[in-house]
Motif scaffolding. Sequence first.
Motif, PDB file in Angstrom:
ATOM      1  N   LYS A  98       0.843  -1.192   0.000  1.00  0.00           N
ATOM      2  CA  LYS A  98       0.000   0.000   0.000  1.00  0.00           C
ATOM      3  C   LYS A  98       0.877   1.240   0.000  1.00  0.00           C
ATOM      4  CE  LYS A  98      -3.685   2.245   2.630  1.00  0.00           C
ATOM      5  NZ  LYS A  98      -4.567   2.134   3.798  1.00  0.00           N
ATOM      6  N   GLN A  99       0.569   2.189  -0.889  1.00  0.00           N
ATOM      7  CA  GLN A  99       1.288   3.458  -0.907  1.00  0.00           C
ATOM      8  C   GLN A  99       0.702   4.343   0.181  1.00  0.00           C
ATOM      9  OE1 GLN A  99       1.542   5.404  -4.701  1.00  0.00           O
ATOM     10  NE2 GLN A  99       2.425   7.254  -3.833  1.00  0.00           N
ATOM     11  N   ILE A 100       1.574   4.843   1.074  1.00  0.00           N
ATOM     12  CA  ILE A 100       1.095   5.635   2.206  1.00  0.00           C
ATOM     13  C   ILE A 100       1.532   7.092   2.134  1.00  0.00           C
ATOM     14  CG2 ILE A 100       0.885   3.708   3.795  1.00  0.00           C
ATOM     15  CD1 ILE A 100       3.612   4.567   4.957  1.00  0.00           C
ATOM     16  N   LYS A 101       2.491   7.408   1.274  1.00  0.00           N
ATOM     17  CA  LYS A 101       2.962   8.789   1.147  1.00  0.00           C
ATOM     18  C   LYS A 101       3.081   9.146  -0.324  1.00  0.00           C
ATOM     19  CE  LYS A 101       5.447   9.681   5.392  1.00  0.00           C
ATOM     20  NZ  LYS A 101       6.704  10.177   5.957  1.00  0.00           N
ATOM     21  N   SER A 102       3.074  10.453  -0.582  1.00  0.00           N
ATOM     22  CA  SER A 102       3.155  10.961  -1.942  1.00  0.00           C
ATOM     23  C   SER A 102       4.558  10.783  -2.515  1.00  0.00           C
ATOM     24  CB  SER A 102       2.782  12.435  -1.956  1.00  0.00           C
ATOM     25  OG  SER A 102       2.976  12.987  -3.236  1.00  0.00           O
ATOM     26  N   ARG A 106      10.054   5.858 -10.381  1.00  0.00           N
ATOM     27  CA  ARG A 106      10.003   4.745 -11.336  1.00  0.00           C
ATOM     28  C   ARG A 106       9.771   3.422 -10.623  1.00  0.00           C
ATOM     29  NH1 ARG A 106      14.352   7.670 -13.823  1.00  0.00           N
ATOM     30  NH2 ARG A 106      15.823   6.260 -12.800  1.00  0.00           N
ATOM     31  N   THR A 107      10.332   3.267  -9.431  1.00  0.00           N
ATOM     32  CA  THR A 107      10.130   2.046  -8.657  1.00  0.00           C
ATOM     33  C   THR A 107       8.665   1.910  -8.253  1.00  0.00           C
ATOM     34  OG1 THR A 107      12.394   2.130  -7.834  1.00  0.00           O
ATOM     35  CG2 THR A 107      10.845   0.760  -6.610  1.00  0.00           C
ATOM     36  N   LEU A 108       8.038   3.003  -7.811  1.00  0.00           N
ATOM     37  CA  LEU A 108       6.611   2.965  -7.472  1.00  0.00           C
ATOM     38  C   LEU A 108       5.781   2.588  -8.688  1.00  0.00           C
ATOM     39  CD1 LEU A 108       6.132   6.070  -5.160  1.00  0.00           C
ATOM     40  CD2 LEU A 108       5.941   3.670  -4.511  1.00  0.00           C
ATOM     41  N   ALA A 109       6.114   3.142  -9.839  1.00  0.00           N
ATOM     42  CA  ALA A 109       5.386   2.817 -11.064  1.00  0.00           C
ATOM     43  C   ALA A 109       5.561   1.342 -11.424  1.00  0.00           C
ATOM     44  CB  ALA A 109       5.844   3.710 -12.203  1.00  0.00           C
ATOM     45  N   LYS A 138      -1.344   6.086  -6.837  1.00  0.00           N
ATOM     46  CA  LYS A 138      -2.046   7.021  -5.955  1.00  0.00           C
ATOM     47  C   LYS A 138      -1.854   6.602  -4.504  1.00  0.00           C
ATOM     48  CE  LYS A 138      -6.079   6.361  -7.998  1.00  0.00           C
ATOM     49  NZ  LYS A 138      -7.504   6.514  -8.331  1.00  0.00           N
ATOM     50  N   ILE A 139      -1.979   7.563  -3.609  1.00  0.00           N
ATOM     51  CA  ILE A 139      -1.915   7.278  -2.181  1.00  0.00           C
ATOM     52  C   ILE A 139      -3.104   6.404  -1.802  1.00  0.00           C
ATOM     53  CG2 ILE A 139      -1.988   8.296   0.130  1.00  0.00           C
ATOM     54  CD1 ILE A 139      -0.588  10.740  -1.007  1.00  0.00           C
ATOM     55  N   SER A 140      -2.894   5.456  -0.923  1.00  0.00           N
ATOM     56  CA  SER A 140      -3.878   4.484  -0.429  1.00  0.00           C
ATOM     57  C   SER A 140      -4.199   3.391  -1.437  1.00  0.00           C
ATOM     58  CB  SER A 140      -5.175   5.161   0.022  1.00  0.00           C
ATOM     59  OG  SER A 140      -4.907   6.021   1.102  1.00  0.00           O
ATOM     60  N   GLN A 141      -3.521   3.370  -2.564  1.00  0.00           N
ATOM     61  CA  GLN A 141      -3.719   2.293  -3.533  1.00  0.00           C
ATOM     62  C   GLN A 141      -3.016   1.042  -3.035  1.00  0.00           C
ATOM     63  OE1 GLN A 141      -2.226   3.159  -7.435  1.00  0.00           O
ATOM     64  NE2 GLN A 141      -3.058   1.303  -8.324  1.00  0.00           N
ATOM     65  N   VAL A 142      -3.672  -0.106  -3.202  1.00  0.00           N
ATOM     66  CA  VAL A 142      -3.118  -1.383  -2.761  1.00  0.00           C
ATOM     67  C   VAL A 142      -2.955  -2.291  -3.971  1.00  0.00           C
ATOM     68  CG1 VAL A 142      -3.482  -3.403  -1.303  1.00  0.00           C
ATOM     69  CG2 VAL A 142      -4.209  -1.151  -0.503  1.00  0.00           C
ATOM     70  N   VAL A 143      -1.795  -2.927  -4.086  1.00  0.00           N
ATOM     71  CA  VAL A 143      -1.557  -3.911  -5.137  1.00  0.00           C
ATOM     72  C   VAL A 143      -1.112  -5.215  -4.489  1.00  0.00           C
ATOM     73  CG1 VAL A 143      -1.003  -2.252  -6.953  1.00  0.00           C
ATOM     74  CG2 VAL A 143       0.814  -3.125  -5.502  1.00  0.00           C
ATOM     75  N   GLU A 144      -1.415  -6.310  -5.142  1.00  0.00           N
ATOM     76  CA  GLU A 144      -1.004  -7.625  -4.659  1.00  0.00           C
ATOM     77  C   GLU A 144      -0.027  -8.214  -5.661  1.00  0.00           C
ATOM     78  OE1 GLU A 144      -3.040 -11.690  -2.867  1.00  0.00           O
ATOM     79  OE2 GLU A 144      -4.294 -10.047  -3.589  1.00  0.00           O
ATOM     80  N   VAL A 191      11.811   1.891  -1.535  1.00  0.00           N
ATOM     81  CA  VAL A 191      10.791   2.924  -1.287  1.00  0.00           C
ATOM     82  C   VAL A 191      10.049   2.653   0.023  1.00  0.00           C
ATOM     83  CG1 VAL A 191      10.485   3.558  -3.708  1.00  0.00           C
ATOM     84  CG2 VAL A 191       9.131   1.696  -2.749  1.00  0.00           C
ATOM     85  N   HIS A 192      10.734   2.081   0.999  1.00  0.00           N
ATOM     86  CA  HIS A 192      10.108   1.666   2.255  1.00  0.00           C
ATOM     87  C   HIS A 192       9.450   2.815   3.002  1.00  0.00           C
ATOM     88  CE1 HIS A 192      13.202   3.303   4.997  1.00  0.00           C
ATOM     89  NE2 HIS A 192      13.989   3.118   3.956  1.00  0.00           N
ATOM     90  N   HIS A 193       9.928   4.041   2.781  1.00  0.00           N
ATOM     91  CA  HIS A 193       9.358   5.199   3.460  1.00  0.00           C
ATOM     92  C   HIS A 193       8.076   5.704   2.785  1.00  0.00           C
ATOM     93  CE1 HIS A 193      12.043   6.490   0.278  1.00  0.00           C
ATOM     94  NE2 HIS A 193      11.389   7.641   0.239  1.00  0.00           N
TER      95      HIS A 193
END
Length: 58
Positions: free
Chosen positions: A7-11, A21-24, A30-36, A50-52
């Motif tokens: 889950k992305q928790i920060k912008s 690029r790692t997030l992509a 988007k923030i609060s988006q969850v991927v499995e 991108v642990h932070h």
Amino acid sequence: MATIKIKQIKSKIGAPADQKRTLAALGLHKISQVVEKEDSPSLRGMIRKVHHLVTVID
């Protein structure tokens, strides 16, 4: 193989380009988006980079 939820928790605004690029690559846009994803050593390395900005959900 096991899966993990990320889950992305920060912008990503203000983050270096390689972290954006790692997030992509993780599929997070988007923030609060969850991927499995399938758990693997390379995926764990991406999460560590991108642990932070993300959290792993049980």
